[in-house]
Design a protein around this motif. Structure first.
Motif, PDB file in Angstrom:
ATOM      1  N   HIS A 174       7.147  17.324  -3.233  1.00  0.00           N
ATOM      2  CA  HIS A 174       7.949  18.508  -3.615  1.00  0.00           C
ATOM      3  C   HIS A 174       9.460  18.274  -3.581  1.00  0.00           C
ATOM      4  N   PRO A 175      10.020  17.477  -4.471  1.00  0.00           N
ATOM      5  CA  PRO A 175       9.351  16.530  -5.375  1.00  0.00           C
ATOM      6  C   PRO A 175       9.016  15.229  -4.660  1.00  0.00           C
ATOM      7  N   GLY A 176       8.205  14.410  -5.297  1.00  0.00           N
ATOM      8  CA  GLY A 176       7.810  13.147  -4.694  1.00  0.00           C
ATOM      9  C   GLY A 176       8.969  12.177  -4.556  1.00  0.00           C
ATOM     10  N   SER A 177       9.060  11.543  -3.404  1.00  0.00           N
ATOM     11  CA  SER A 177      10.088  10.532  -3.164  1.00  0.00           C
ATOM     12  C   SER A 177       9.638   9.670  -1.992  1.00  0.00           C
ATOM     13  N   VAL A 178      10.307   8.541  -1.804  1.00  0.00           N
ATOM     14  CA  VAL A 178       9.937   7.631  -0.711  1.00  0.00           C
ATOM     15  C   VAL A 178      10.471   8.190   0.606  1.00  0.00           C
ATOM     16  N   LEU A 179       9.578   8.389   1.551  1.00  0.00           N
ATOM     17  CA  LEU A 179       9.958   8.883   2.872  1.00  0.00           C
ATOM     18  C   LEU A 179      10.354   7.737   3.792  1.00  0.00           C
ATOM     19  N   GLU A 180       9.510   6.704   3.845  1.00  0.00           N
ATOM     20  CA  GLU A 180       9.795   5.549   4.699  1.00  0.00           C
ATOM     21  C   GLU A 180       8.954   4.362   4.259  1.00  0.00           C
ATOM     22  N   VAL A 181       9.382   3.169   4.682  1.00  0.00           N
ATOM     23  CA  VAL A 181       8.687   1.926   4.350  1.00  0.00           C
ATOM     24  C   VAL A 181       8.531   1.109   5.624  1.00  0.00           C
ATOM     25  N   HIS A 182       7.341   0.528   5.833  1.00  0.00           N
ATOM     26  CA  HIS A 182       7.063  -0.238   7.056  1.00  0.00           C
ATOM     27  C   HIS A 182       6.470  -1.604   6.726  1.00  0.00           C
ATOM     28  N   GLU A 183       6.953  -2.629   7.402  1.00  0.00           N
ATOM     29  CA  GLU A 183       6.304  -3.940   7.390  1.00  0.00           C
ATOM     30  C   GLU A 183       5.132  -3.883   8.362  1.00  0.00           C
TER      31      GLU A 183
ATOM     32  N   ASP B 209       0.951  -5.685   3.159  1.00  0.00           N
ATOM     33  CA  ASP B 209       2.067  -6.410   3.758  1.00  0.00           C
ATOM     34  C   ASP B 209       3.164  -5.407   4.114  1.00  0.00           C
ATOM     35  N   ARG B 210       3.321  -4.399   3.235  1.00  0.00           N
ATOM     36  CA  ARG B 210       4.219  -3.283   3.509  1.00  0.00           C
ATOM     37  C   ARG B 210       3.509  -1.985   3.155  1.00  0.00           C
ATOM     38  N   ILE B 211       3.902  -0.918   3.838  1.00  0.00           N
ATOM     39  CA  ILE B 211       3.353   0.404   3.591  1.00  0.00           C
ATOM     40  C   ILE B 211       4.490   1.316   3.146  1.00  0.00           C
ATOM     41  N   VAL B 212       4.328   1.927   1.982  1.00  0.00           N
ATOM     42  CA  VAL B 212       5.312   2.870   1.455  1.00  0.00           C
ATOM     43  C   VAL B 212       4.747   4.275   1.628  1.00  0.00           C
ATOM     44  N   VAL B 213       5.486   5.134   2.333  1.00  0.00           N
ATOM     45  CA  VAL B 213       5.043   6.502   2.585  1.00  0.00           C
ATOM     46  C   VAL B 213       5.839   7.446   1.693  1.00  0.00           C
ATOM     47  N   PHE B 214       5.117   8.282   0.945  1.00  0.00           N
ATOM     48  CA  PHE B 214       5.749   9.251   0.055  1.00  0.00           C
ATOM     49  C   PHE B 214       5.756  10.638   0.672  1.00  0.00           C
ATOM     50  N   LYS B 215       6.782  11.408   0.342  1.00  0.00           N
ATOM     51  CA  LYS B 215       6.828  12.827   0.643  1.00  0.00           C
ATOM     52  C   LYS B 215       6.733  13.575  -0.677  1.00  0.00           C
TER      53      LYS B 215
ATOM     54  N   THR C 257       0.839  -1.182   0.000  1.00  0.00           N
ATOM     55  CA  THR C 257       0.000   0.000   0.000  1.00  0.00           C
ATOM     56  C   THR C 257       0.883   1.244   0.000  1.00  0.00           C
ATOM     57  N   VAL C 258       0.394   2.289  -0.656  1.00  0.00           N
ATOM     58  CA  VAL C 258       1.170   3.512  -0.845  1.00  0.00           C
ATOM     59  C   VAL C 258       0.385   4.696  -0.295  1.00  0.00           C
ATOM     60  N   LEU C 259       0.994   5.410   0.645  1.00  0.00           N
ATOM     61  CA  LEU C 259       0.385   6.559   1.312  1.00  0.00           C
ATOM     62  C   LEU C 259       1.171   7.817   0.991  1.00  0.00           C
ATOM     63  N   GLY C 260       0.493   8.959   1.086  1.00  0.00           N
ATOM     64  CA  GLY C 260       1.195  10.231   0.936  1.00  0.00           C
ATOM     65  C   GLY C 260       0.215  11.341   0.630  1.00  0.00           C
ATOM     66  N   PRO C 261       0.621  12.585   0.828  1.00  0.00           N
ATOM     67  CA  PRO C 261      -0.271  13.714   0.565  1.00  0.00           C
ATOM     68  C   PRO C 261      -0.587  13.838  -0.916  1.00  0.00           C
TER      69      PRO C 261
ATOM     70  N   THR D 145      -3.703   4.727  -1.587  1.00  0.00           N
ATOM     71  CA  THR D 145      -4.808   5.139  -0.731  1.00  0.00           C
ATOM     72  C   THR D 145      -4.422   6.382   0.057  1.00  0.00           C
ATOM     73  N   HIS D 146      -5.444   7.159   0.464  1.00  0.00           N
ATOM     74  CA  HIS D 146      -5.218   8.276   1.379  1.00  0.00           C
ATOM     75  C   HIS D 146      -5.579   7.883   2.813  1.00  0.00           C
ATOM     76  N   SER D 147      -6.065   6.664   2.993  1.00  0.00           N
ATOM     77  CA  SER D 147      -6.514   6.206   4.306  1.00  0.00           C
ATOM     78  C   SER D 147      -5.410   5.438   5.021  1.00  0.00           C
ATOM     79  N   ILE D 148      -4.966   5.949   6.159  1.00  0.00           N
ATOM     80  CA  ILE D 148      -3.942   5.266   6.951  1.00  0.00           C
ATOM     81  C   ILE D 148      -4.459   3.908   7.409  1.00  0.00           C
ATOM     82  N   GLU D 149      -5.698   3.867   7.882  1.00  0.00           N
ATOM     83  CA  GLU D 149      -6.272   2.616   8.368  1.00  0.00           C
ATOM     84  C   GLU D 149      -6.318   1.576   7.245  1.00  0.00           C
ATOM     85  N   GLU D 150      -6.728   2.013   6.053  1.00  0.00           N
ATOM     86  CA  GLU D 150      -6.801   1.099   4.913  1.00  0.00           C
ATOM     87  C   GLU D 150      -5.424   0.575   4.539  1.00  0.00           C
ATOM     88  N   ALA D 151      -4.428   1.459   4.569  1.00  0.00           N
ATOM     89  CA  ALA D 151      -3.066   1.049   4.238  1.00  0.00           C
ATOM     90  C   ALA D 151      -2.577  -0.048   5.181  1.00  0.00           C
TER      91      ALA D 151
END
Length: 280
Positions: free
Chosen positions: A230-239, A222-228, A55-59, A211-217
């Protein structure tokens, strides 16, 4: 002379390559109106294993959809590359199916014919009787009995099931989903999450789910990828490290769920605050 046989080193196994390998991906767009160049994503690196649900999260505007579209072959990389099973992506492929938020069903076609459309344009299925495969896929997504219905006769959740069936009918290895549950009500969304988890387990697809939903992510990934942004990039990844199946009510007492939810809220709140300050 030693009585012991010489020690023989076991042959080293080459590490298995990931199914999806995003390498130093940068995408820039030229804005013709202003002559400026917009960097949508910059130096994104990400690997996804076969059978993973990521799942991929971010603003909004952080490039999540841009990365998904490069994986799908709908957008070309400016720099870097995306490989699927070791092969560089240079365009769309039946191995990668996309499910959109707005369903994109053909209103003049029945459920059966909308699902069949998923294989009509694929060369390997031309001249092949796909009736049984279409019917099987309709049953997998829980729409048996609605084969002759038209999209206008279905609820939002049922229309999304049709869109999912259309993506699955060709047997893709990768399922790319861009906010697929964003247009349905909260109760339908919870039901569809559970159904989606069941369907993916049944088909064995590898999933990238925006998704924009933290709960859904947390509940799906299995893993959650968080984007930041301006410009877009991977902020962190969680199992997630949570057993399946998962439900929102059942997970609310799970310490891991609470830990992840609180951390992700804080991370996204910081990112949103930084983005506002950068624009000020």
């Amino acid at each position: 002379m030693s009585d012991h046989p010489p020690t023989v080193s076991a042959p080293q196994r080459a590490p298995e390559r990931p199914l999806i390998d995003v390498r130093n991906l940068t995408v820039r767009y030229s804005i013709s109106r202003t002559g400026q160049t917009l960097t949508a994503v910059e130096n994104v690196n990400l690997t996804i294993e076969a059978g993973e649900f990521v799942t991929v999260l971010g603003p909004s505007g952080c490039g999540k959809t841009t990365v998904m579209n490069v994986i799908a072959g709908l957008v070309r990389a400016t720099e870097g590359e995306v490989l699927v099973d070791g092969v560089p992506v240079d365009g769309p492929s039946p191995d990668r199916a996309v499910v959109f938020q707005d369903y994109a069903l053909l209103p003049w076609r029945t459920v059966f014919d909308n699902v069949r459309f998923g294989v009509e344009m694929q060369k390997q299925y031309r001249g092949v009787d796909m009736h049984d495969k279409v019917q099987e896929t309709i049953e997998i997504v829980g729409l048996k009995g609605f084969e002759k219905s038209y999209p206008r006769e279905l609820s939002g959740g049922m229309q999304q099931r049709v869109g999912l069936a259309r993506a699955l009918v060709g047997g893709p290895r990768v399922l790319l989903m861009d906010e697929p549950l964003g247009a349905v009500d909260a109760l339908t969304r919870e039901v569809m999450r559970a159904e989606l988890e069941r369907i993916i387990q049944a088909t064995g697809s590898t999933v990238v789910f925006i998704t924009h939903s933290i709960e859904e992510a947390i509940l799906l990934g299995d893993r959650i990828v968080v984007f930041k942004s301006h410009p877009g990039s991977v902020l962190e990844v969680h199992e997630t490290n949570m057993s399946r199946p998962r439900s929102e009510r059942g997970a609310q007492g799970d310490p891991r769920y609470i830990e992840l939810r609180d951390h992700l809220w804080a991370a996204l709140e910081r990112e949103a605050t930084d983005a506002v300050r950068a624009r000020a």
